[in-house]
Every structure is written in structure tokens, then in C-alpha cells.
Design a protein around this motif. Structure first.
Motif, mmCIF file in Angstrom:
data_model
loop_
_atom_site.group_PDB
_atom_site.id
_atom_site.type_symbol
_atom_site.label_atom_id
_atom_site.label_comp_id
_atom_site.label_asym_id
_atom_site.label_seq_id
_atom_site.Cartn_x
_atom_site.Cartn_y
_atom_site.Cartn_z
ATOM 1 N N GLU A 227 0.869 -1.171 0.000
ATOM 2 C CA GLU A 227 0.000 0.000 0.000
ATOM 3 C C GLU A 227 0.910 1.228 0.000
ATOM 4 O O GLU A 227 2.022 1.180 0.522
ATOM 5 C CB GLU A 227 -0.904 -0.003 1.231
ATOM 6 N N TRP A 228 0.409 2.343 -0.587
ATOM 7 C CA TRP A 228 1.248 3.538 -0.727
ATOM 8 C C TRP A 228 0.439 4.783 -0.396
ATOM 9 O O TRP A 228 -0.767 4.850 -0.680
ATOM 10 C CB TRP A 228 1.769 3.676 -2.166
ATOM 11 N N ILE A 229 1.128 5.781 0.148
ATOM 12 C CA ILE A 229 0.588 7.133 0.263
ATOM 13 C C ILE A 229 1.450 8.047 -0.580
ATOM 14 O O ILE A 229 2.678 8.034 -0.471
ATOM 15 C CB ILE A 229 0.547 7.607 1.725
ATOM 16 N N VAL A 230 0.789 8.821 -1.447
ATOM 17 C CA VAL A 230 1.469 9.846 -2.246
ATOM 18 C C VAL A 230 1.299 11.172 -1.505
ATOM 19 O O VAL A 230 0.179 11.666 -1.339
ATOM 20 C CB VAL A 230 0.883 9.933 -3.655
ATOM 21 N N LEU A 231 2.408 11.737 -1.055
ATOM 22 C CA LEU A 231 2.414 12.946 -0.238
ATOM 23 C C LEU A 231 3.242 14.026 -0.930
ATOM 24 O O LEU A 231 4.466 13.872 -1.070
ATOM 25 C CB LEU A 231 3.008 12.649 1.141
ATOM 26 N N PRO A 232 2.623 15.124 -1.372
ATOM 27 C CA PRO A 232 3.419 16.205 -1.974
ATOM 28 C C PRO A 232 4.379 16.835 -0.963
ATOM 29 O O PRO A 232 3.977 17.206 0.140
ATOM 30 C CB PRO A 232 2.358 17.212 -2.420
ATOM 31 N N LEU A 233 5.643 16.931 -1.353
ATOM 32 C CA LEU A 233 6.625 17.691 -0.580
ATOM 33 C C LEU A 233 6.687 19.123 -1.082
ATOM 34 O O LEU A 233 6.834 20.064 -0.302
ATOM 35 C CB LEU A 233 7.999 17.026 -0.684
ATOM 36 N N SER A 234 6.595 19.289 -2.389
ATOM 37 C CA SER A 234 6.468 20.611 -3.005
ATOM 38 C C SER A 234 5.699 20.444 -4.300
ATOM 39 O O SER A 234 5.942 19.506 -5.060
ATOM 40 C CB SER A 234 7.842 21.239 -3.272
#
Length: 306
Positions: A52-59
Motif C-alpha cells: 500500500e502507498w501514500i502519495v504525499l506532496p513535498l512541493s
């Protein structure tokens, strides 16, 4: 003091990923972290596989799509200018899916992953729902964005949070560990720290990370100067403090997963330093915190999903 568990920026590059930590590369069983860089108009696709994955914007912001035998879900992530300017929304994508990330404006995106057994539905995590916690006191004050803490956002095994430490402060303190299964008291979790620092007048920031042996597993021993884009692997051991150099705010992303039957962050403080927690109630939080709070809740007409 060099260590195979400290990955300086540029040493864990693979393909489009500026950082790529997998169970295979780390020599463990569950936790993964990738940092994806996309130019304006760029896109990248990957198979989620057994994780399972979470896509988290850093910028920057992006569009995340996940397709499998159950259908296709697409999420628009507003993102943020940087990890030092605000909480971000995020997307959860399940195992056994084809995932794409595209960004009209470009940016950097963390992919936090964990091998898992259950397939949970793809979901959008709104920034307005992220609990922002002030932890510690005095020079141990830090801010924790609990976007995927165990009791906040449902995953099968993945636990992930962001920590912001003002310059000169210590976090991950008192030193603690989670490398032993003790029901209700301590859980076994493999952990990745990924670091970024706020520059001052163009001068890059830096900090220090300590991991000391606990007598279990690999007896992990790390004393590292960490800079933008570095990662530290923690298969076991007492970890902390994480020290931010004066004048430079430190950010790190914690990604954790483990074999326990319960998805829980249960830790044991180092017995020599556990007393420090009792001193915090009498100390005010650092006045520089919080650096920011969660954004306002979206209007009903505003959707992160389509």
C-alpha cells in the motif's frame, strides 16, 4: 562515523526516484520510501505490487490515479509550496494497482509504502483533517503532522508522520525504540527518516541523527550529519535525538511498518532519559511553533476526488 544505515542525498537514486528505499535494499520486510521528482508537465506510473502507498506532496501539486480490477479512482492533490509552508493533502492507493502521478507545475512527491495483506480502498486525505500536534517542551519542542498516524488514517500496516523541529531544538527525544514485541507496550516497526532543511540566506541547513544499539537485531549504530535529501534507516535500536542546527528548521518524514497483528506505534523510552517527559508540562512550547496549522476545511463543492 559512517554507517550503511545513513544514505546521503544522491546515494539511493534509482530511475526517476531521488530516494528509493525498498524492503530489498534495506534488508528488511515491510517499509518503503521513494521520493519522486517531476518536471512541469511530468508524469510517472508504477505498479503498487504487494504494498500500500501514500502519495504525499513535498512541493507542488499533482494528480494521482489508481486503477485495478475494482475500477479507477483519480485524486487532485493541491499540495504545498514546501514542507515548511503548510500541511498537504495526500492520496492513499492500495496494493495490486496501477498508479500514475502527474504534475502540471512539477514538484517533489514522497511515496511512503508498506508491504501488506489487505486491499483497502483508494482514498483522498484532506489537509484540513490532518491533526497538527505540538510535542515536547522547551528545547525539545517540535511539531508533528499526524497525517497517517495509526489512530488517524486507516491503512493495513503503513504508519507515517511529519516532524518539524525549529533550529537549535532536539526531537525524537528522549531516545526510544520499537524493535521488540511486547503486547500493549512495544511494537516491532522498521523505520525510515527522510530529511529536509530550511536554508538561511541561501545557506543550506543541516542537523544530526543518532541511533544507538539496543542489543537486538543488527545493533544499529548511527551518528550522522544529515542534510537535504538524506535518509536514515532504523531496523532496530534507540533512535534520537534528531538535532536541528541553530538557524535552520529541520523536517523529517517518518515511514514505519512491521509484522505485528496490531497497527500501532508503541515505543519504549531509553531508561536513562525517560525522565525528560515528566519535565515537559512545566515548560512552555517553543514560541516559534506551530510553523503552520492545518488548512481550513474545504467547501462541500470542493472535491479532491473525481
Amino acid at each position: 562515523m559512517t554507517s550503511p544505515y545513513h544514505l546521503p542525498a544522491g546515494t539511493a537514486v534509482r530511475g526517476p526516484y531521488a530516494v528509493d528505499v525498498s524492503p530489498r535494499s534495506a534488508g528488511w520486510a515491510y517499509s518503503s520510501l521513494r521520493v519522486l521528482r517531476l518536471p512541469p508537465g511530468g508524469a510517472h506510473a508504477f505498479d503498487s505490487g504487494d504494498s500500500e502507498w501514500i502519495v504525499l506532496p513535498l512541493s507542488g501539486g499533482c494528480t494521482v490515479a489508481a486503477a485495478d480490477d475494482f475500477g479507477r479512482e483519480t485524486f487532485e492533490l493541491t499540495g504545498r509550496e514546501s514542507v515548511f509552508t503548510g500541511v498537504s493533502d495526500f492520496a492513499y492507493v492500495p496494493r495490486d494497482a496501477r498508479v500514475s502521478v502527474s504534475s502540471p507545475g512539477g514538484g517533489r512527491f514522497a511515496l511512503a509504502g508498506a508491504r501488506c495483506a489487505r486491499r483497502l480502498p483508494a482514498r483522498h486525505g484532506p489537509g484540513a483533517a490532518v491533526p497538527v500536534e505540538l510535542r515536547g517542551g522547551g528545547a525539545c519542542s517540535r511539531q508533528v503532522n499526524n497525517f497517517a498516524a495509526a489512530d488517524v488514517f486507516a491503512c493495513d500496516r503503513l504508519i507515517a508522520v511529519e516532524v518539524l523541529t525549529p533550529g537549535g531544538n532536539w526531537s525524537s527525544y528522549p531516545p526510544h525504540k520499537h524493535d521488540e514485541h511486547r503486547p500493549g507496550r512495544e511494537s516491532v516497526l522498521e523505520e525510515v527518516y527522510y530529511f529536509e532543511f530550511a536554508a538561511h540566506d541561501g545557506v543550506p541547513g543541516l542537523g544530526y541523527q543518532r541511533v544507538s544499539p539496543s542489543g537486538r537485531g543488527r545493533n544499529t549504530d548511527v551518528l550522522a550529519e544529515v542534510r537535504d535529501g538524506d535518509a536514515v534507516l532504523i531496523p532496530d535500536g534507540w533512535h534520537g535525538p534528531s538535532m536541528a542546527a541553530p538557524g535552520h528548521c529541520m523536517y523529517y518524514l517518518n515511514v514505519m511498518a512491521g509484522p505485528g497483528p496490531e497497527r500501532a506505534w508503541l515505543i519504549r523510552d531509553h531508561p536513562d532519559h525517560a525522565w525528560i517527559r515528566d519535565a515537559w508540562p512545566g515548560q512552555p512550547a517553543d514560541p516559534r511553533l506551530p510553523l503552520y496549522t492545518a488548512p481550513r476545511a474545504a467547501d462541500p463543492s470542493e472535491r479532491g476526488h473525481r
